[in-house]
Design a protein around this motif. Structure first.
Motif, short mmCIF file in Angstrom:
data_model
loop_
_atom_site.label_atom_id
_atom_site.label_comp_id
_atom_site.label_asym_id
_atom_site.label_seq_id
_atom_site.Cartn_x
_atom_site.Cartn_y
_atom_site.Cartn_z
N ALA A 106 0.74 -1.21 -0.06
CA ALA A 106 -0.07 -0.01 0.16
C ALA A 106 0.91 1.34 0.05
N THR A 107 1.86 1.26 0.69
CA THR A 107 2.88 2.31 0.76
C THR A 107 3.51 2.35 -0.59
N GLN A 108 3.87 1.54 -1.19
CA GLN A 108 4.68 1.55 -2.48
C GLN A 108 3.65 2.08 -3.51
N ALA A 109 2.38 1.79 -3.58
CA ALA A 109 1.31 2.04 -4.42
C ALA A 109 0.97 3.55 -4.20
N SER A 110 1.07 4.11 -3.01
CA SER A 110 0.83 5.46 -2.59
C SER A 110 1.95 6.36 -3.31
N LYS A 111 3.22 5.78 -3.17
CA LYS A 111 4.48 6.45 -3.47
C LYS A 111 4.15 6.73 -4.99
N THR A 112 3.88 5.54 -5.61
CA THR A 112 3.67 5.54 -7.18
C THR A 112 2.69 6.78 -7.57
N VAL A 113 1.61 6.44 -7.10
CA VAL A 113 0.41 7.46 -7.58
C VAL A 113 0.99 8.97 -7.26
#
Length: 89
Positions: A9-16
């Motif tokens: 979830a953290t990685q997805a948030s950073k990518t967004v």
């Protein structure tokens, strides 16, 4: 499982966040380089923001009101070097 979920979830948030930052920069680039030709033309610029906001709304582009478009223009002016950081831009 909870740790994996949190990490992903953290990685997805950073990518967004990165993607939205680039999108906003590109909108600013478009406004300055293609619409204003690098100039600050006040009269045309006012109409431009209104028309561009309407066009982006029709395309269902989030956060594309006139106020945000002005911020994207400022963002591009503040960080023109972003273009040099990515070979694809």
């Amino acid at each position: 499982m909870q740790t994996a979920h949190r990490e992903l979830a953290t990685q997805a948030s950073k990518t967004v966040n990165i993607s939205l930052t680039l999108r906003n920069w590109l909108i600013g680039c478009y406004i300055i380089e293609y619409e204003l030709n690098g100039k600050d033309r006040a009269e045309y610029g006012e109409k431009l923001f209104t028309q561009l906001a309407k066009a982006l709304k029709r395309l269902d582009v989030a956060r594309s009101k006139e106020r945000e478009l002005r911020r994207y223009r400022q963002f591009y002016r503040a960080y023109p070097q972003i273009r040099e950081m990515s070979p694809r831009l």
